[in-house]
Design a protein around this motif. Sequence first.
Motif, PDB file in Angstrom:
ATOM      1  N   PRO A  32      18.314  -7.803   1.147  1.00 34.84           N
ATOM      2  CA  PRO A  32      18.675  -8.100   2.333  1.00 34.84           C
ATOM      3  C   PRO A  32      19.029  -6.867   3.215  1.00 34.84           C
ATOM      4  O   PRO A  32      18.752  -6.930   4.410  1.00 34.84           O
ATOM      5  N   GLU A  33      19.343  -5.814   2.499  1.00 35.29           N
ATOM      6  CA  GLU A  33      19.588  -4.829   3.195  1.00 35.29           C
ATOM      7  C   GLU A  33      18.452  -3.925   3.612  1.00 35.29           C
ATOM      8  O   GLU A  33      18.575  -2.855   4.543  1.00 35.29           O
ATOM      9  N   HIS A  34      17.130  -4.292   3.096  1.00 41.48           N
ATOM     10  CA  HIS A  34      15.942  -3.540   3.177  1.00 41.48           C
ATOM     11  C   HIS A  34      15.989  -2.099   2.938  1.00 41.48           C
ATOM     12  O   HIS A  34      15.313  -1.022   3.651  1.00 41.48           O
ATOM     13  N   ASN A  35      16.397  -2.149   2.029  1.00 42.81           N
ATOM     14  CA  ASN A  35      16.453  -0.802   1.373  1.00 42.81           C
ATOM     15  C   ASN A  35      15.404  -0.737   0.343  1.00 42.81           C
ATOM     16  O   ASN A  35      14.792   0.522  -0.206  1.00 42.81           O
ATOM     17  N   VAL A  36      14.750  -1.644  -0.113  1.00 45.71           N
ATOM     18  CA  VAL A  36      13.569  -1.925  -0.960  1.00 45.71           C
ATOM     19  C   VAL A  36      12.609  -2.481  -0.572  1.00 45.71           C
ATOM     20  O   VAL A  36      12.575  -3.857  -0.139  1.00 45.71           O
ATOM     21  N   ARG A  37      11.289  -1.810  -0.319  1.00 45.35           N
ATOM     22  CA  ARG A  37      10.184  -2.577   0.215  1.00 45.35           C
ATOM     23  C   ARG A  37       8.998  -2.463  -0.752  1.00 45.35           C
ATOM     24  O   ARG A  37       8.655  -1.595  -1.076  1.00 45.35           O
ATOM     25  N   LEU A  38       8.228  -3.778  -0.824  1.00 36.75           N
ATOM     26  CA  LEU A  38       7.235  -3.874  -1.566  1.00 36.75           C
ATOM     27  C   LEU A  38       5.977  -4.126  -0.836  1.00 36.75           C
ATOM     28  O   LEU A  38       5.881  -5.028  -0.107  1.00 36.75           O
ATOM     29  N   LYS A  39       4.980  -3.478  -0.960  1.00 39.33           N
ATOM     30  CA  LYS A  39       3.689  -3.586  -0.361  1.00 39.33           C
ATOM     31  C   LYS A  39       2.672  -3.993  -1.306  1.00 39.33           C
ATOM     32  O   LYS A  39       2.629  -3.210  -2.498  1.00 39.33           O
ATOM     33  N   TRP A  40       1.863  -4.692  -1.351  1.00 40.60           N
ATOM     34  CA  TRP A  40       0.991  -4.991  -2.302  1.00 40.60           C
ATOM     35  C   TRP A  40      -0.540  -5.692  -1.595  1.00 40.60           C
ATOM     36  O   TRP A  40      -0.698  -6.046  -0.712  1.00 40.60           O
ATOM     37  N   GLY A  41      -1.569  -5.539  -2.706  1.00 38.66           N
ATOM     38  CA  GLY A  41      -2.834  -5.991  -2.376  1.00 38.66           C
ATOM     39  C   GLY A  41      -3.350  -6.362  -3.661  1.00 38.66           C
ATOM     40  O   GLY A  41      -2.892  -5.849  -4.718  1.00 38.66           O
ATOM     41  N   PHE A  42      -4.635  -7.183  -3.627  1.00 34.57           N
ATOM     42  CA  PHE A  42      -5.234  -7.300  -5.184  1.00 34.57           C
ATOM     43  C   PHE A  42      -6.737  -7.226  -5.082  1.00 34.57           C
ATOM     44  O   PHE A  42      -7.143  -7.537  -3.925  1.00 34.57           O
ATOM     45  N   ASP A  43      -7.368  -7.269  -6.157  1.00 34.04           N
ATOM     46  CA  ASP A  43      -8.901  -7.357  -6.134  1.00 34.04           C
ATOM     47  C   ASP A  43      -9.071  -8.559  -7.001  1.00 34.04           C
ATOM     48  O   ASP A  43      -8.996  -8.319  -8.186  1.00 34.04           O
ATOM     49  N   GLU A  44      -9.197  -9.524  -6.543  1.00 31.88           N
ATOM     50  CA  GLU A  44      -9.722 -10.744  -7.109  1.00 31.88           C
ATOM     51  C   GLU A  44     -10.786 -10.911  -8.336  1.00 31.88           C
ATOM     52  O   GLU A  44     -10.808 -11.131  -9.477  1.00 31.88           O
ATOM     53  N   ILE A  45     -11.883 -10.080  -7.804  1.00 34.79           N
ATOM     54  CA  ILE A  45     -13.084  -9.729  -8.550  1.00 34.79           C
ATOM     55  C   ILE A  45     -12.713  -9.006  -9.690  1.00 34.79           C
ATOM     56  O   ILE A  45     -13.132  -9.146 -10.973  1.00 34.79           O
ATOM     57  N   GLN A  46     -12.151  -7.927  -9.443  1.00 36.70           N
ATOM     58  CA  GLN A  46     -11.823  -7.018 -10.533  1.00 36.70           C
ATOM     59  C   GLN A  46     -10.676  -7.298 -11.507  1.00 36.70           C
ATOM     60  O   GLN A  46     -10.218  -6.692 -12.712  1.00 36.70           O
ATOM     61  N   GLY A  47      -9.844  -8.124 -10.998  1.00 33.69           N
ATOM     62  CA  GLY A  47      -8.585  -8.501 -11.565  1.00 33.69           C
ATOM     63  C   GLY A  47      -7.704  -7.548 -11.488  1.00 33.69           C
ATOM     64  O   GLY A  47      -6.920  -7.427 -12.572  1.00 33.69           O
ATOM     65  N   THR A  48      -7.385  -7.097 -10.624  1.00 35.50           N
ATOM     66  CA  THR A  48      -6.193  -5.861 -10.440  1.00 35.50           C
ATOM     67  C   THR A  48      -5.366  -6.308  -9.436  1.00 35.50           C
ATOM     68  O   THR A  48      -5.757  -6.886  -8.446  1.00 35.50           O
ATOM     69  N   ILE A  49      -4.148  -5.611  -9.459  1.00 37.85           N
ATOM     70  CA  ILE A  49      -3.110  -5.646  -8.276  1.00 37.85           C
ATOM     71  C   ILE A  49      -2.506  -4.277  -8.209  1.00 37.85           C
ATOM     72  O   ILE A  49      -2.212  -3.540  -9.206  1.00 37.85           O
ATOM     73  N   LEU A  50      -2.574  -4.144  -6.862  1.00 39.63           N
ATOM     74  CA  LEU A  50      -1.886  -2.770  -6.470  1.00 39.63           C
ATOM     75  C   LEU A  50      -0.391  -2.753  -5.723  1.00 39.63           C
ATOM     76  O   LEU A  50      -0.341  -3.879  -5.065  1.00 39.63           O
ATOM     77  N   PHE A  51       0.226  -1.953  -6.196  1.00 42.46           N
ATOM     78  CA  PHE A  51       1.737  -2.240  -5.639  1.00 42.46           C
ATOM     79  C   PHE A  51       2.076  -0.758  -5.087  1.00 42.46           C
ATOM     80  O   PHE A  51       2.035   0.244  -5.465  1.00 42.46           O
ATOM     81  N   GLU A  52       3.055  -0.786  -3.772  1.00 43.01           N
ATOM     82  CA  GLU A  52       3.506   0.314  -3.470  1.00 43.01           C
ATOM     83  C   GLU A  52       4.973   0.060  -3.168  1.00 43.01           C
ATOM     84  O   GLU A  52       5.245  -0.779  -2.253  1.00 43.01           O
ATOM     85  N   LEU A  53       5.776   0.665  -3.886  1.00 39.29           N
ATOM     86  CA  LEU A  53       7.316   0.460  -3.991  1.00 39.29           C
ATOM     87  C   LEU A  53       7.932   1.594  -2.893  1.00 39.29           C
ATOM     88  O   LEU A  53       7.875   2.840  -3.512  1.00 39.29           O
ATOM     89  N   THR A  54       8.739   1.207  -1.946  1.00 38.41           N
ATOM     90  CA  THR A  54       9.505   2.303  -1.277  1.00 38.41           C
ATOM     91  C   THR A  54      10.724   1.955  -1.534  1.00 38.41           C
ATOM     92  O   THR A  54      11.284   0.783  -1.051  1.00 38.41           O
ATOM     93  N   VAL A  55      11.502   2.938  -1.844  1.00 38.16           N
ATOM     94  CA  VAL A  55      12.867   2.536  -1.954  1.00 38.16           C
ATOM     95  C   VAL A  55      13.805   3.596  -1.498  1.00 38.16           C
ATOM     96  O   VAL A  55      13.505   4.839  -1.663  1.00 38.16           O
ATOM     97  N   ASN A  56      15.072   3.245  -0.818  1.00 40.85           N
ATOM     98  CA  ASN A  56      15.768   4.247  -0.109  1.00 40.85           C
ATOM     99  C   ASN A  56      16.632   4.989  -1.089  1.00 40.85           C
ATOM    100  O   ASN A  56      17.986   4.640  -1.055  1.00 40.85           O
ATOM    101  N   THR A  57      16.010   5.898  -1.797  1.00 46.68           N
ATOM    102  CA  THR A  57      16.885   6.560  -2.866  1.00 46.68           C
ATOM    103  C   THR A  57      16.080   7.854  -3.165  1.00 46.68           C
ATOM    104  O   THR A  57      14.860   7.669  -3.092  1.00 46.68           O
TER     105      THR A  57
END
Length: 567
Positions: A32-57
Motif C-alpha cells: 500500500p505504501e508503494h515501496n515495492v513495484r513489480l513490472k512484468w511481461g511474458f512470452d507465451e510461445i517461449q513459455g518464459t516470464i520476465l520480472f523487474e522488481l523495484t524496491v525502495n531499499t
Amino acid sequence: MGPLSLVLLLLSAQWSCAQEDPLLPFSEHLDPEHNVRLKWGFDEIQGTILFELTVNTSGWVGFGFSPKGGMTGADIVIGGFGPKGSYFTDRHAVGNSLPVVDQQQNYKLLYITESDGKTVMKFQRSVESCDDNDLSITNLPIKLIYAYGQSDDIEYHKSRRGTKEVNLLKYMPRVTPPNSKYFDMTMVNFSVPATQTYYHCKIMKAPTFDRKQHIYRIEPFITNLDLVHHALLYRCPPSVTVPLEAQCYTQLSINECMETTAVWGVGGGAFELPEMAGLPIGGNVGDVFYRLEVHYNNPNKSAGRVDSSGLRFYYTPELRQHDAAVLGTGLVVAAGYAIPPKAKSFHTYGLCDTAYIPKVLETPNDLQVFSVMMHTHLTGRKVRVGHFREGKQIDFLAADENYDFEYQEVTNLGQTKTVKLGDKLLVECTYNTENRTKLTWGGLSTSEEMCLAFLFYYPAMNLSGCMSFPNVTTLRSEMGSPNQSAWLTMMNNMTWNDTSINQYQQTLKKIDQLVIIADSFKNMSRNTGMIPDLKVIPSAPCMRSGCAIKSLALISLLLCLAVHWAY
Ligand SMILES: *[C@@H]1O[C@H](CO)[C@@H](O)[C@H](O)[C@H]1NC(C)=O
Ligand SMILES: *[C@@H]1O[C@H](CO)[C@@H](O)[C@H](O)[C@H]1NC(C)=O
Ligand SMILES: *[C@@H]1O[C@H](CO)[C@@H](O)[C@H](O)[C@H]1NC(C)=O
Ligand SMILES: *[C@@H]1O[C@H](CO)[C@@H](O)[C@H](O)[C@H]1NC(C)=O
Ligand SMILES: *[C@@H]1O[C@H](CO)[C@@H](O)[C@H](O)[C@H]1NC(C)=O
Ligand SMILES: *[C@@H]1O[C@H](CO)[C@@H](O)[C@H](O)[C@H]1NC(C)=O
Ligand SMILES: *[C@@H]1O[C@H](CO)[C@@H](O)[C@H](O)[C@H]1NC(C)=O
Ligand SMILES: *[C@@H]1O[C@H](CO)[C@@H](O)[C@H](O)[C@H]1NC(C)=O
Ligand SMILES: *[C@@H]1O[C@H](CO)[C@@H](O)[C@H](O)[C@H]1NC(C)=O
Ligand SMILES: *[C@@H]1O[C@H](CO)[C@@H](O)[C@H](O)[C@H]1NC(C)=O
C-alpha cells in the motif's frame, strides 16, 4: 538468441529505463505504501516470464510465489547489491525461517542495480515449474509475496513484507482515471427471432464530445447470457450518416461499416487497454456512426425473447500517450472455400502483407500490437498468428492451441510486439470436422466457418482490414473444374477421405492468394501473395542458470551469461 544479442538486450534494457519497456507491459505496486513495484511481461510461445522488481531499499529484496500467502511452501528469490557486488538465489521456504537455497537454480538474473536508495532486480524464469521447489504460474490469480531488509544481511523479518494476489498471465489493470465516465451502446428491446443464428445490426451515433476522449475499458453489457454469442462494434466511414436497425448484411450501409472497434465474445470479460493507449472518440471529427452487431445463438428457437445487450465503454478526458485501434486480419469471410467433412485437423490461412498498407494510407507506421482476439466458429480448434520479416518467420504474434468457441476474449500478448511495415502476418486456423457429413463453407453463421485475428495496436491508423482469400479461379482449375457449377458439384460429390482431404488442403495453401488492404473509408488495395510455411511451436524448455549462484558485478554477469548462452 546468441550471446551478442543477449548483451545488446541487456544494454538496451539499461538505457531504456525512462521509456515504456515493451517486454514489461504490466505493473503493480505490491504494498500500500508503494515501496515495492513489480513490472512484468511474458512470452507465451517461449513459455518464459520476465520480472523487474523495484524496491525502495538498499538492502536485500525477496520476492516469490506462495500457495497460501505465507512463507510455507513458497518459491522465493532473494537478491541485492551488497559490499561484495550483487547476489541472487532461487530458494524455497519450509516455514517462517530463512528460505533454503534450491539445489537447482531456475531463475535467470538479468541485472541488479542499486542507486538513490532503490534496488532494481530484473530476472526471468519458465512459466512452468522446473523442479519440486518451484511453483508453476498459471492462468489463475497467484499470491505474490515480498520482503526486504535495510541491509544486505538476509534475516527473517516481521515487518517490511506482504502479499498480493495478481493474475500474471491474464492481467487486466483496474485503474480509475480522474473524471472517468461511461456510455452504453446496446440494442433496445429487440425481439430475438426464433431462428438458430441471427445477426442483428444497429447503426447509431456515438455520444459526441467537444474534444477527444480516450476509451480505456470495454465491458460486456449482456441482458440474455444464454442467447448472446458475441457483440462487435464497427466504425462507419463518413459516408454513413443515418441510423438504421436491421438484420446484418442485408443492406448496403451495414456492409459499409467494417472497421472493428470493440469485440466481446461469449465467455469473455471486461477488456482494459494498457496505460499508454486509449481508443479515441469525439473531438473535431464530427459525428461518427458505429454499427453494433450482436450475434444471437438460439438453438432452441425460443420465441418472444427480448434483448437489450451491447457494450459499455469507460472513457476519460485525460488523454493517454497513443490512440489505439483494432485491425482485422485473417481470411476474408466468404463462401469461396469449404472445409471438407471428416477432417481431424484441417488448416485454412489468411495472409496480411503490411507492405501494401502504404498503398491506401499516406502516413503509415509500424504497429505496436498489445492484444489480440482470435475468432472461428464451432469447428475451430487452434488459431496461430505467424510473424514474418524478410521472408523468414521471426515469431508467433499469438497462438491459441486450445481454441474454444464457448470461451472467447481479448487476450494480452504479454509484451508489446512490433509489426514493421513490410512484415507479413499469417493467421492459421485448425478445424475438426470429424463429426460432420457435409462441407463447411466460409460464412457468417455459427455452423459455417471463419478464421480471424483482431489485433489491438497503437498508434492508430485509418485502417480496417488486412486479409486474404484464395484465388478461386486458380483453385477451380487446379482441381480440374471448368466452371463454378462444375466445381460445386465436384466438391459436394467428392469422397472425402484422408487422401483427398490432404490433397485439397495442399492445393488451397499453394495457390495464389488475393491480399486485400482496406482503409477506414472503404478504399481498397488488391494484391497477390503466397502462403508461407509456419514453424512448429517449440515446447518451452526449463530455464537453468549456473550463473546466478555466485556474487557477480554486472560486467562479469554479462560474461557469464554470454559464455553460458554460447553453449
Ligand atoms: C523510501 O523510503 C524512505 C525511507 O524510508 C522514505 O523517506 C521515502 O519516502 C520512500 N520513498 C517512497 C517513494 O516511498
Ligand atoms: C423496453 O421494455 C421495457 C419493459 O417492457 C420498458 O419498460 C421500456 O420502456 C422499453 N424501452 C423502450 C425504449 O421502449
Ligand atoms: C434449450 O432448452 C433446454 C431444455 O429446455 C435448456 O436446458 C437449455 O438451457 C436451452 N438452451 C438455450 C440456449 O436456451
Ligand atoms: C480514399 O477514399 C477517400 C474518400 O472516399 C478519398 O477522398 C481518398 O482520395 C481515397 N484515398 C485513396 C488513397 O485512394
Ligand atoms: C463427435 O461427437 C461425439 C458424440 O457426440 C463426441 O463425443 C465427440 O467429442 C465429437 N467429436 C468432435 C471432434 O467434436
Ligand atoms: C484519419 O482520417 C481522418 C479523417 O480524414 C483524419 O482527420 C485523421 O487525421 C486520420 N488519422 C490518421 C492517424 O491518419
Ligand atoms: C486468379 O488467377 C487467375 C489465373 O488462374 C488470374 O487470371 C486472375 O487474375 C487471378 N485473380 C486475381 C484476383 O488475382
Ligand atoms: C460447366 O462445365 C461443365 C463441364 O464441362 C459443362 O457441362 C457446363 O455446361 C458448364 N456450365 C457452365 C455454366 O458453363
Ligand atoms: C455423384 O457421384 C455419384 C457416384 O459416386 C454419381 O453416380 C453421380 O452421378 C455424381 N453426381 C454428379 C452430379 O456428378
Ligand atoms: C480415398 O478415396 C479415393 C476415391 O474414392 C480412393 O481412390 C482412395 O483409395 C481413398 N483413400 C483412402 C486412404 O481411403
